[in-house]
Design a protein around this motif. Structure first.
Motif, short mmCIF file in Angstrom:
data_model
loop_
_atom_site.label_atom_id
_atom_site.label_comp_id
_atom_site.label_asym_id
_atom_site.label_seq_id
_atom_site.Cartn_x
_atom_site.Cartn_y
_atom_site.Cartn_z
N ALA A 28 -39.31 37.38 38.69
CA ALA A 28 -40.34 36.48 39.31
C ALA A 28 -40.28 35.17 38.82
O ALA A 28 -40.24 34.00 39.25
N HIS A 29 -40.59 35.31 37.53
CA HIS A 29 -39.99 34.29 36.68
C HIS A 29 -38.98 33.04 37.08
O HIS A 29 -39.13 32.50 36.78
N PHE A 30 -38.04 34.21 37.09
CA PHE A 30 -36.44 33.24 37.29
C PHE A 30 -36.74 32.47 38.43
O PHE A 30 -36.42 31.86 39.46
N ALA A 31 -37.34 33.21 39.96
CA ALA A 31 -37.46 32.98 41.34
C ALA A 31 -38.55 31.92 41.37
O ALA A 31 -37.75 30.39 42.76
N VAL A 32 -39.14 31.61 40.54
CA VAL A 32 -39.79 30.11 40.46
C VAL A 32 -39.11 29.17 39.55
O VAL A 32 -39.17 28.12 40.58
N GLY A 33 -38.48 29.35 38.75
CA GLY A 33 -38.18 28.22 37.76
C GLY A 33 -36.86 27.98 38.34
O GLY A 33 -35.97 26.49 38.77
N GLY A 34 -36.06 29.01 38.94
CA GLY A 34 -34.88 28.94 39.47
C GLY A 34 -34.87 27.43 41.21
O GLY A 34 -33.86 27.61 41.84
N GLY A 35 -36.00 27.99 41.73
CA GLY A 35 -36.24 27.00 42.74
C GLY A 35 -36.39 25.94 42.44
O GLY A 35 -36.06 25.09 42.55
N LEU A 36 -36.90 25.41 41.05
CA LEU A 36 -37.57 24.55 40.50
C LEU A 36 -35.78 23.63 40.30
O LEU A 36 -35.61 22.74 40.16
N LEU A 37 -35.05 24.80 39.67
CA LEU A 37 -34.10 24.02 38.97
C LEU A 37 -32.94 23.46 40.44
O LEU A 37 -31.61 22.51 39.79
N LEU A 38 -32.83 24.82 41.36
CA LEU A 38 -31.93 24.08 42.64
C LEU A 38 -32.63 22.62 42.86
O LEU A 38 -31.28 22.29 43.37
#
Length: 434
Positions: A28-38
């Motif tokens: 879940a934390h990867f999904a949040v931060g990963g969205g911003l990074l993308l």
């Protein structure tokens, strides 16, 4: 109303929840931060006209969507399933008090999932502006979900004014809401960076990987700094009793705290080394090490946050065995087992039957007979008389342990049962505490 507890032999219910929950929160934390990074990286790459970075973002978006929509969703459902089995009373309390919070979170989760799928499906099919807008919608929905859930999970350790007012907003914006949000935001950035490192490490163009590794290392380093600041703030806001279980020498959770601090320091050092000092060292080994360290940081924090609540599951409101703090005196006076009829299902009539029911209802939430926090070694060789004295002392509770609740007769029955568990059945019978 008392709910039956689901017992997991040897392992204990807490570890069952932890096994599912830690995997979920990492994703879940990867999904949040990963969205911003993308979306940020796509925007940067589009402005530069960098085809290699755009190709990387495209690969990373597929990884994110597969993890978030498949494993993330499945483990999210798994958390509800396991907590409903292992601690239904606490689950019911969270649902009843934060029903609108959960409803809002589920709406944003649906938006998040839809935007994630649309983001991946529309590469090169829509304008860049529209594609970036979808990416920003995904990140915003994911972050709002994080904000809401952060308020509910921090409430369990620091309910604050809610204990007096029972107000929804007092529960959400509790004393550790903002510190934990800072910490979790840092974790999302670090998680995004380490998983993107892993994707980038498999790229074939070594020259193209180096500037990308430096860029992603900046995300990891920023995340570790923000995580450390959030944790220091969180540490200053938790109750003294919770801090005593974590930080002093010899404290139950101190090894977990030290492991998490070491993992955070090593992750920051790895980011500096790979991104700025030795970029040639970037590769699969460094990326895998970063993923492990980041997972350790988040896993140890979740373990500390959960363990620091003891003897409560909701601090100051409900003990870890589901007994409400306000009900202790009444149950001591009127009896405990009358409110837990489920504890007698399958218990054969015997001199120790009442004691076994007391164990099921009050002790099994944390203890097993022979596995995690095993009871048998703790009571080995003690007779019922000695155990009755010990349990009498525990009626007021001890640090990290809820009070033993019930009438004197029920406590005596528990002592008889525990004496039999510890191998002193004959002495227990002679003691006359059936």
């Amino acid at each position: 109303m008392d709910y039956p507890l689901f017992s997991v032999p040897y392992v204990g219910g807490g570890w069952l929840i932890g096994a599912v929950a830690i995997l979920h929160v990492i994703i879940a934390h990867f999904a949040v931060g990963g969205g911003l990074l993308l979306v940020v990286t796509e925007q940067v790459a589009a402005r530069r006209g960098d085809a290699a970075w755009l190709a990387f973002v495209r690969r990373q978006s597929l990884v994110l969507v597969l993890l978030a929509t498949v494993l993330g969703a499945l483990t999210g459902v798994g958390i509800w399933f396991t907590i409903g089995l292992v601690h239904p009373a606490a689950t019911a309390a969270l649902i009843h008090n934060f029903v609108w919070g959960w409803a809002i979170e589920w709406v944003f989760f649906i938006v998040e999932m839809a935007a994630a799928l649309l983001y991946v499906a529309t590469w090169d099919r829509v304008s860049r502006r529209f594609h970036l807008a979808v990416g920003w919608i995904y990140f915003a929905a994911a972050y709002v979900s994080l904000v809401i859930i952060n308020g509910i999970v921090t409430f369990m350790l620091t309910p604050g004014r809610w204990l007096e007012t029972r107000d929804f907003w007092h529960g959400v914006f509790n004393p550790t809401f903002w510190p934990s949000l800072v910490l979790r935001t840092g974790v999302t950035l670090a998680m995004a960076g380490v998983y993107a490192w892993l994707v980038a490490a498999w790229g074939r163009d070594r020259e193209a990987r180096r500037p990308l590794a430096r860029y992603l290392g900046g995300w990891i380093l920023a995340g570790t700094v923000l995580t450390a600041l959030g944790f220091a703030w969180w540490q200053a806001r938790i109750p003294a009793g919770a801090a005593a279980l974590v930080f002093p020498p010899g404290a139950l959770l101190r090894p977990t705290f030290l492991a998490g601090a070491a993992a955070l320091a090593l992750l920051a050092a790895l980011a500096v080394a790979v991104a700025y000092l030795r970029p040639r060292s970037f590769g699969v080994a460094a990326a895998v090490a970063a993923v492990i360290l980041a997972g350790t940081v988040l896993g140890t924090y979740e373990r500390i946050r959960e363990g620091a609540r003891k003897p409560f599951v909701i601090h100051g409101y409900m003990y870890s065995n589901g007994v409400l703090v306000e009900d202790v005196e009444r149950r001591n006076r009127e009896g405990f087992l009358a409110g837990a009829p489920w504890a007698g299902v399958g218990v054969a009539p015997s001199p120790t039957a009442h004691g076994e029911r007391m164990f099921r209802a009050q002790c099994q939430a944390c203890h097993t007979l022979d596995g995690y926090l095993a009871i048998r070694p703790l009571v080995a060789g003690l007779d019922a008389g000695g155990l009755t004295v010990l349990l009498g002392e525990l009626r007021a509770g001890r640090p990290g342990m809820p009070p033993v609740v019930g009438t004197e007769e029920e406590v005596g029955a528990l002592a008889t049962y525990l004496a039999g568990v510890g191998g002193a059945a004959a002495v227990a019978t002679e003691g006359g505490t059936r």
